[in-house]
Design a protein around this motif. Structure first.
Motif, PDB file in Angstrom:
ATOM      1  N   SER A 143       0.824  -1.211   0.000  1.00  0.00           N
ATOM      2  CA  SER A 143       0.000   0.000   0.000  1.00  0.00           C
ATOM      3  C   SER A 143       0.854   1.255   0.000  1.00  0.00           C
ATOM      4  N   TYR A 144       1.998   1.208   0.705  1.00  0.00           N
ATOM      5  CA  TYR A 144       2.890   2.370   0.771  1.00  0.00           C
ATOM      6  C   TYR A 144       3.450   2.714  -0.608  1.00  0.00           C
ATOM      7  N   CYS A 145       3.862   1.698  -1.370  1.00  0.00           N
ATOM      8  CA  CYS A 145       4.432   1.944  -2.697  1.00  0.00           C
ATOM      9  C   CYS A 145       3.373   2.398  -3.698  1.00  0.00           C
ATOM     10  N   ARG A 146       2.107   2.024  -3.476  1.00  0.00           N
ATOM     11  CA  ARG A 146       1.043   2.390  -4.406  1.00  0.00           C
ATOM     12  C   ARG A 146       0.376   3.718  -4.055  1.00  0.00           C
ATOM     13  N   SER A 147       0.641   4.258  -2.875  1.00  0.00           N
ATOM     14  CA  SER A 147      -0.078   5.444  -2.408  1.00  0.00           C
ATOM     15  C   SER A 147       0.184   6.636  -3.331  1.00  0.00           C
ATOM     16  N   ALA A 148      -0.886   7.272  -3.784  1.00  0.00           N
ATOM     17  CA  ALA A 148      -0.752   8.437  -4.659  1.00  0.00           C
ATOM     18  C   ALA A 148      -0.542   9.717  -3.884  1.00  0.00           C
ATOM     19  N   SER A 149      -0.786   9.704  -2.574  1.00  0.00           N
ATOM     20  CA  SER A 149      -0.616  10.913  -1.767  1.00  0.00           C
ATOM     21  C   SER A 149       0.841  11.162  -1.387  1.00  0.00           C
ATOM     22  N   ILE A 150       1.688  10.163  -1.591  1.00  0.00           N
ATOM     23  CA  ILE A 150       3.116  10.291  -1.257  1.00  0.00           C
ATOM     24  C   ILE A 150       3.881  10.531  -2.549  1.00  0.00           C
ATOM     25  N   ARG A 151       4.660  11.600  -2.549  1.00  0.00           N
ATOM     26  CA  ARG A 151       5.378  11.947  -3.783  1.00  0.00           C
ATOM     27  C   ARG A 151       6.559  11.026  -4.032  1.00  0.00           C
ATOM     28  N   ILE A 152       7.378  10.806  -3.023  1.00  0.00           N
ATOM     29  CA  ILE A 152       8.560   9.931  -3.151  1.00  0.00           C
ATOM     30  C   ILE A 152       8.396   8.792  -2.166  1.00  0.00           C
ATOM     31  N   HIS A 153       8.355   7.585  -2.675  1.00  0.00           N
ATOM     32  CA  HIS A 153       8.155   6.398  -1.850  1.00  0.00           C
ATOM     33  C   HIS A 153       9.539   5.806  -1.526  1.00  0.00           C
ATOM     34  N   THR A 154      10.168   6.385  -0.536  1.00  0.00           N
ATOM     35  CA  THR A 154      11.531   5.958  -0.192  1.00  0.00           C
ATOM     36  C   THR A 154      11.492   4.628   0.548  1.00  0.00           C
ATOM     37  N   LEU A 155      12.312   3.715   0.067  1.00  0.00           N
ATOM     38  CA  LEU A 155      12.394   2.390   0.683  1.00  0.00           C
ATOM     39  C   LEU A 155      13.871   2.039   0.842  1.00  0.00           C
ATOM     40  N   PHE A 156      14.263   1.696   2.075  1.00  0.00           N
ATOM     41  CA  PHE A 156      15.658   1.365   2.364  1.00  0.00           C
ATOM     42  C   PHE A 156      15.858  -0.149   2.248  1.00  0.00           C
ATOM     43  N   LEU A 157      16.900  -0.509   1.543  1.00  0.00           N
ATOM     44  CA  LEU A 157      17.228  -1.916   1.331  1.00  0.00           C
ATOM     45  C   LEU A 157      18.553  -2.239   2.000  1.00  0.00           C
ATOM     46  N   HIS A 158      18.591  -3.385   2.637  1.00  0.00           N
ATOM     47  CA  HIS A 158      19.819  -3.884   3.261  1.00  0.00           C
ATOM     48  C   HIS A 158      20.409  -4.964   2.348  1.00  0.00           C
ATOM     49  N   LEU A 159      21.610  -4.729   1.827  1.00  0.00           N
ATOM     50  CA  LEU A 159      22.256  -5.663   0.911  1.00  0.00           C
ATOM     51  C   LEU A 159      23.372  -6.420   1.628  1.00  0.00           C
ATOM     52  N   GLN A 160      23.323  -7.717   1.520  1.00  0.00           N
ATOM     53  CA  GLN A 160      24.376  -8.583   2.053  1.00  0.00           C
ATOM     54  C   GLN A 160      25.034  -9.301   0.871  1.00  0.00           C
ATOM     55  N   MET A 161      26.325  -9.019   0.668  1.00  0.00           N
ATOM     56  CA  MET A 161      27.044  -9.564  -0.489  1.00  0.00           C
ATOM     57  C   MET A 161      28.187 -10.471  -0.035  1.00  0.00           C
ATOM     58  N   THR A 162      28.356 -11.550  -0.751  1.00  0.00           N
ATOM     59  CA  THR A 162      29.437 -12.504  -0.494  1.00  0.00           C
ATOM     60  C   THR A 162      30.054 -12.911  -1.823  1.00  0.00           C
ATOM     61  N   ILE A 163      31.384 -12.833  -1.901  1.00  0.00           N
ATOM     62  CA  ILE A 163      32.107 -13.215  -3.118  1.00  0.00           C
ATOM     63  C   ILE A 163      33.229 -14.173  -2.735  1.00  0.00           C
ATOM     64  N   LYS A 164      33.371 -15.260  -3.492  1.00  0.00           N
ATOM     65  CA  LYS A 164      34.455 -16.219  -3.303  1.00  0.00           C
ATOM     66  C   LYS A 164      35.489 -16.028  -4.406  1.00  0.00           C
ATOM     67  N   VAL A 165      36.733 -15.818  -4.010  1.00  0.00           N
ATOM     68  CA  VAL A 165      37.827 -15.629  -4.970  1.00  0.00           C
ATOM     69  C   VAL A 165      38.913 -16.650  -4.682  1.00  0.00           C
ATOM     70  N   SER A 166      39.711 -16.945  -5.699  1.00  0.00           N
ATOM     71  CA  SER A 166      40.813 -17.899  -5.555  1.00  0.00           C
ATOM     72  C   SER A 166      41.994 -17.437  -6.384  1.00  0.00           C
ATOM     73  N   TYR A 167      43.199 -17.699  -5.875  1.00  0.00           N
ATOM     74  CA  TYR A 167      44.448 -17.385  -6.564  1.00  0.00           C
ATOM     75  C   TYR A 167      45.575 -18.131  -5.874  1.00  0.00           C
ATOM     76  N   LEU A 168      46.513 -18.655  -6.671  1.00  0.00           N
ATOM     77  CA  LEU A 168      47.681 -19.377  -6.169  1.00  0.00           C
ATOM     78  C   LEU A 168      47.285 -20.504  -5.219  1.00  0.00           C
ATOM     79  N   SER A 169      46.270 -21.285  -5.608  1.00  0.00           N
ATOM     80  CA  SER A 169      45.776 -22.387  -4.777  1.00  0.00           C
ATOM     81  C   SER A 169      45.278 -21.917  -3.419  1.00  0.00           C
ATOM     82  N   HIS A 170      44.913 -20.660  -3.342  1.00  0.00           N
ATOM     83  CA  HIS A 170      44.393 -20.076  -2.110  1.00  0.00           C
ATOM     84  C   HIS A 170      43.005 -19.510  -2.388  1.00  0.00           C
ATOM     85  N   ALA A 171      42.047 -19.859  -1.543  1.00  0.00           N
ATOM     86  CA  ALA A 171      40.665 -19.393  -1.711  1.00  0.00           C
ATOM     87  C   ALA A 171      40.245 -18.613  -0.473  1.00  0.00           C
TER      88      ALA A 171
END
Length: 247
Positions: free
Chosen positions: A192-220
């Protein structure tokens, strides 16, 4: 005058002395080639006869004997050569350790590139595009194997992305990764918040959790990062903007 013939023993001794003197002069001329008997006296070598030359075809059958005082047994600058060899080995080992020692790989967010909003009857679908920086401080190429990104709103997971065999990063360089994530909001209040026409900017905060696996020289290793970003869940946006990183 007394003839030597009358004293055969004196004549024989004189001849033997002359032969020994000739033998010594001949041996000294050819650097004392010869053989040593059990009493420590020098005799002409039966192989080369004191000339220093051996018959052809016998090189593999003869053994050369040299005196202990020969300079070939006492090479010069031995300590200098040993020190130089040790220093060179230490230098090579230090260079190998310097270039092959594992260094850090940094992951940092850059911008939210775009967000696209799709309204369904009972939910809101969004596709967000983020750009990430991956910095390689090593002197070798790294392989980025897996990338996991999870999006949360108020501790609730609303989107996931997983990519395998992402890319490679050459030594001492940076590479920008583009990650596209799909988000579904089915919470009635947020819907309902995102669809509301009475609100000009529907600000929504997102929490991003990122994980990357890298390897080099037989080391990960695994790199993790948490960050926040905000979007307008009521309208599409294609204006990139940066977002802060959570330490």
């Amino acid at each position: 005058m007394v003839k030597l013939a009358q004293f055969p023993s004196l004549s024989k001794a004189r001849i033997m002395n002359e032969n020994k003197e000739k033998g010594k002069r001949r041996l000294s001329k050819w650097l004392d080639y010869g053989s040593i008997n059990g009493e420590g006296q020098w005799d002409p070598c039966p192989t080369c006869q004191g000339t220093g030359r051996i018959p052809r075809g016998q090189e593999a059958q003869l053994v050369a004997v040299i005196p202990c005082s020969d300079q070939r047994l006492k090479p010069r600058h031995t300590k200098l050569y040993v020190c130089i060899s040790v220093v060179l080995c230490l230098l090579v080992c230090s260079l190998i350790l310097f270039f092959l020692f594992p260094r850090s790989v940094d992951l940092s967010p850059v911008t939210l590139q775009s967000s696209q909003i799709y309204f369904a009857p009972e939910k809101v679908d969004m596709i967000i595009t983020n750009k990430l920086n991956l910095s390689n401080h090593n002197f070798v190429t790294i392989q980025v194997q897996d990338l996991d990104l999870q999006v949360l709103i108020y501790e609730t997971v609303v989107g996931k992305t997983k990519t395998s065999n992402v890319t490679t990063v050459i030594p001492r360089s940076q590479k920008t990764l583009t990650v596209v994530t799909s988000i579904t909001i089915d919470d009635p209040g947020l819907n309902s918040y995102c669809r509301s026409a009475s609100i000009r900017i529907h600000t929504l905060f997102l929490h991003l959790q990122m994980t990357i696996k890298v390897s080099y020289l037989s080391h990960a290793e695994q790199l993790s990062m948490d960050t926040y970003e905000y979007i307008d869940c009521g309208a599409n946006s294609t204006v990139p903007h940066s977002f802060p990183q959570l330490h």
